[in-house]
Design a protein around this motif. Sequence first.
Motif: not given
Length: 83
Positions: A1-11, A14-23
């Motif tokens: 089973m793979s792990q899920n990441y929150t927006v902050a964890e995913a950012a 990926l080494r990006c800002k959370p707002y990039f993912l949200e937008e």
Amino acid sequence: MSQNYTVAEAAEYLRCKPYFLEENLKQLPHQRMGRAISFDESELEAIKDMFRVRPERAQTSTTTAPASLALASIRPKRAQKTG
């Protein structure tokens, strides 16, 4: 089973800002359960592939590159100061 990441964890992954993912959620693979947004590792890898940049090879060139463009001579740019 793979792990899920929150927006902050995913950012962070990926080494990006959370707002990039949200937008850009409409264009990015993700999971939505109610209002909760999450990403699994396959979705994060797909996002990385979407934004991966590779230089194009010159298909029409028959000459060799000058010695000044040898791979060993390529150096990273200096980091820009932010703030």
